[in-house]
Design an enzyme around this catalytic site. Structure first.
Site, PDB file in Angstrom:
ATOM      1  N   LYS A 245       0.873  -1.190   0.000  1.00  0.00           N
ATOM      2  CA  LYS A 245       0.000   0.000   0.000  1.00  0.00           C
ATOM      3  C   LYS A 245       0.901   1.228   0.000  1.00  0.00           C
ATOM      4  O   LYS A 245       1.576   1.510   0.992  1.00  0.00           O
ATOM      5  CB  LYS A 245      -0.917   0.004   1.221  1.00  0.00           C
ATOM      6  CG  LYS A 245      -1.925   1.155   1.203  1.00  0.00           C
ATOM      7  CD  LYS A 245      -2.902   1.058   2.358  1.00  0.00           C
ATOM      8  CE  LYS A 245      -4.134   1.936   2.185  1.00  0.00           C
ATOM      9  NZ  LYS A 245      -3.878   3.345   2.002  1.00  0.00           N
ATOM     10  N   ARG A 265      -8.953  11.072  -7.418  1.00  0.00           N
ATOM     11  CA  ARG A 265     -10.150  10.317  -7.039  1.00  0.00           C
ATOM     12  C   ARG A 265     -11.360  11.222  -6.913  1.00  0.00           C
ATOM     13  O   ARG A 265     -12.479  10.753  -6.894  1.00  0.00           O
ATOM     14  CB  ARG A 265      -9.911   9.527  -5.752  1.00  0.00           C
ATOM     15  CG  ARG A 265      -9.514  10.372  -4.589  1.00  0.00           C
ATOM     16  CD  ARG A 265      -9.245   9.507  -3.402  1.00  0.00           C
ATOM     17  NE  ARG A 265     -10.490   9.090  -2.783  1.00  0.00           N
ATOM     18  CZ  ARG A 265     -10.556   8.201  -1.807  1.00  0.00           C
ATOM     19  NH1 ARG A 265      -9.476   7.622  -1.375  1.00  0.00           N
ATOM     20  NH2 ARG A 265     -11.703   7.914  -1.257  1.00  0.00           N
TER      21      ARG A 265
END
Ligand code: ATP
Length: 590
Positions: A245, A265
């Site tokens: 991650k 996003r």
């Protein structure tokens, strides 16, 4: 469609906070709209002139609107200004000063003129804007002008979110909520609700089903759930694919022949900010057209270390890009391929998508774009080792994915699970909350006029924001002052329609600002509405402090009510221990 009909519907919407009524008003409005008008109606309901990734900003100063209004009603600016001071809203001033008779102004007239206003540039642009706005006001009745002026100021705020618009469209086109899922799926894949509405009204539900990812439109990102340990991940998911991650910036890469675009996003187009990634994409991607999902991370070329989120975000600034490029070079870790040469891959399994991704990407050592490394395992001990390796490398943890899962655009699901370094003895993860008001407070900070923030989480099924905490720490003095002026721009005279709160703050604000907070624990509380059912207590964050302002998130991207309930469950199941490293700051610590 007449602007008058739209303004009347806006007025009804403004006067209710009941979701079922809002849906009904919207459905009536959509039923009156033609297929040619329905897309612009959808955009204007959100106060925009297009989908979020390509809507031009209005850029009209308040003063200019005031002067234009005074010219249109032939009243000296000082008198209009005095009225404005009294009413606090130029829309209400226009409503009072202009005649109430119907005008024959159409929705299309308004939209086209507003677009001309927003896109006017260069010499004489200001005069052109004044003339356009003035003509529009002169042709409007009071009610139409009220909403037109609010739109120009970016203050429409009808309190309708996308979820409610989707319900209204479904009801208008199908008579009930039966089309909701189809509309939502298509919307998640193209991020353009106006386009989906127009397709629905022109060609029907089958055409909506055929909407897939497109290079020219960003796709809503898939999101991860949380689980506390590798063992629980394996118990729940079985065999998994796990990847590091990275703590960077989520970026969607769209390549279309010789053009490359990047979207955040929040669907912001940030293409201009990553020129070296764009040229790398042209070199490295073998397809004519492709959409990749991944994380951009800056690194220190001397040590090879990845730098934290905040530094990557600084790279987003428009100025000094060339200097940033040498000081902070970027890597783009691609972890998904959503479409390639017009083939929709979102329905394929993760493993198929990754195979295609590896094939499509040319890679030699030191190329900036690379596919994330991964392991596939059903062994909790192996997953734990992989997780620990990532922590040793200074990364945040791992994202674990179901190997056979499709790409679920816009959804948070257990197809992806994030496992992060635990803040043992504290809440394991930070929470992203939306500010819905503030309290002036007492004591030291009262002199700045802001003492604490009333914060909420999101409930997507009902399109509501429910309060979860009051935050009084984590910002510097300058930070508090900046926060106050940002919130004052979003000030609302009454409780915003989508907010569900038992606490009455001194100032309500439209849900827009998202902050990341770290709290000690989640407790049951009678004061907050998150998770509250009937007369039972709700849930609250205890001792929250701001860790960062999440510029990359919109209000609907905040932590959901469901996630708070899940985090509470995880907290209850956790053994009580106080290891020495408790209290490390969150991922976005400044
Ligand atoms: P967080 O604050 O924990 O990053 P978030 O709300 O920003 O959470 P989540 O969906 O909850 O987003 O966590 C996944 C995020 O992790 C993605 O949005 C992405 O930015 C980042 N990420 C880093 N590496 C990966 C990876 N290999 N696969 C998927 N996402 C990754």
């Amino acid at each position: 469609m007449l602007m008058r009909q739209v303004a009347e519907a806006f007025q009804s919407l403004e006067l209710t906070s009941k979701r079922s009524e809002m849906t009904r008003f919207l459905a009536d409005l959509f039923e009156q709209a033609s297929a040619e008008d329905v897309d612009i109606l959808v955009y204007l309901l959100r106060g925009r002139l297009g989908p979020p990734f390509e809507a031009p900003e209005f850029g009209v100063a308040e003063r200019l609107i005031l002067v234009t209004l005074s010219d249109a009603v032939a009243m000296p600016p000082c008198q209009v200004e005095a009225l404005y001071k009294k009413k606090g809203d130029l829309g209400l001033v226009a409503e009072e000063l202009l005649p109430q008779e119907r005008s024959n102004l159409t929705l299309r007239d308004v939209y086209d003129t507003l677009r001309q206003v927003a896109t006017a540039t260069g010499a004489g642009a200001q005069e052109r804007k004044i003339r356009l706005v003035s003509d529009l006001i002169k042709r409007s009745g009071g009610l139409e002008a009220k909403y037109i002026l609010r739109m120009l100021q970016g203050r429409l705020r009808l309190g309708v979110g996308d979820a409610t618009i989707i319900d209204g469209l479904s009801e208008a086109a199908g008579g009930d909520y039966g089309l909701r899922l189809q509309i939502e799926r298509a919307y998640n894949l193209c991020s353009d609700l106006g386009f989906v509405a127009r397709t629905l009204f022109t060609n029907g539900p089958t055409a909506v089903e055929q909407i897939g990812p497109r290079v020219e439109k960003p796709i809503m990102v898939a999101l991860a759930e949380r689980l506390p340990s590798p063992q629980q991940v394996i118990n729940k998911l079985g065999r998994v694919e796990a990847e590091p991650k990275y703590d960077g910036l989520r970026l969607q890469l769209h390549k279309d022949h010789d053009r490359v675009r990047f979207f955040t996003r929040r669907l912001e187009d940030v293409t201009g900010m990553f020129p070296e990634l764009a040229s790398a994409a042209l070199r490295q991607i073998r397809a004519e057209r492709a959409v990749l999902d991944g994380e951009a991370v800056v690194y220190n070329p001397e040590t090879g270390e990845y730098l934290p989120f905040q530094v990557t975000v600084r790279r987003k600034r428009k100025y000094g890009i060339a200097e940033m490029e040498t000081r902070y070079p970027l890597r783009y870790f691609a972890f998904d391929l959503l479409s390639v040469d017009d083939r929709d891959l979102t329905r394929e399994s993760l493993l198929t998508r990754r195979e295609e991704l590896v094939k499509v990407l040319r890679w030699r050592a030191d190329d900036p774009i690379e596919v994330t490394e991964n392991i596939i395992t059903d062994d909790a001990a192996e997953l734990e080792r992989f997780f620990q390796d990532q922590i040793q490398r200074g990364l945040e943890g791992v994202v674990v994915k179901r190997p056979d899962s499709p790409y679920q655009a816009g959804q948070r699901s257990f197809n992806w699970v994030k496992l992060k370094r635990a803040y043992r003895g504290e809440l394991r993860d930070t929470v992203d909350v939306v500010i819905v008001g503030y309290l002036v407070g007492k004591g030291k900070r009262a002199k700045f006029g802001i003492g604490s923030l009333l914060a909420a989480v999101y409930l997507p099924q009902q399109d509501k924001f429910r309060t979860v905490t009051k935050i009084g720490s984590g910002l510097t003095e300058v930070g508090w002052m900046e926060m106050k002026s940002r919130l004052d721009e979003l000030r609302s005279e009454r409780k915003p329609a989508r907010v569900d709160s038992l606490i009455e703050p001194d100032v309500w604000v439209e849900p827009a600002v998202v902050v990341e907070v770290l709290a000690d624990e989640i407790t049951r509380s009678p004061m907050h509405t998150t998770g509250k059912v009937g007369s039972e207590q709700g849930y609250a964050l205890r001792f929250p402090r701001v860790v960062s302002i999440r510029m990359d998130k919109g209000p609907e991207d905040a932590t959901s009510e469901q996630e708070i309930l899940e985090m509470y469950q995880m907290q209850q199941a956790r053994p009580v221990e106080q290891p020495p490293d408790a209290g490390k700051p969150g991922k976005h610590a400044a």
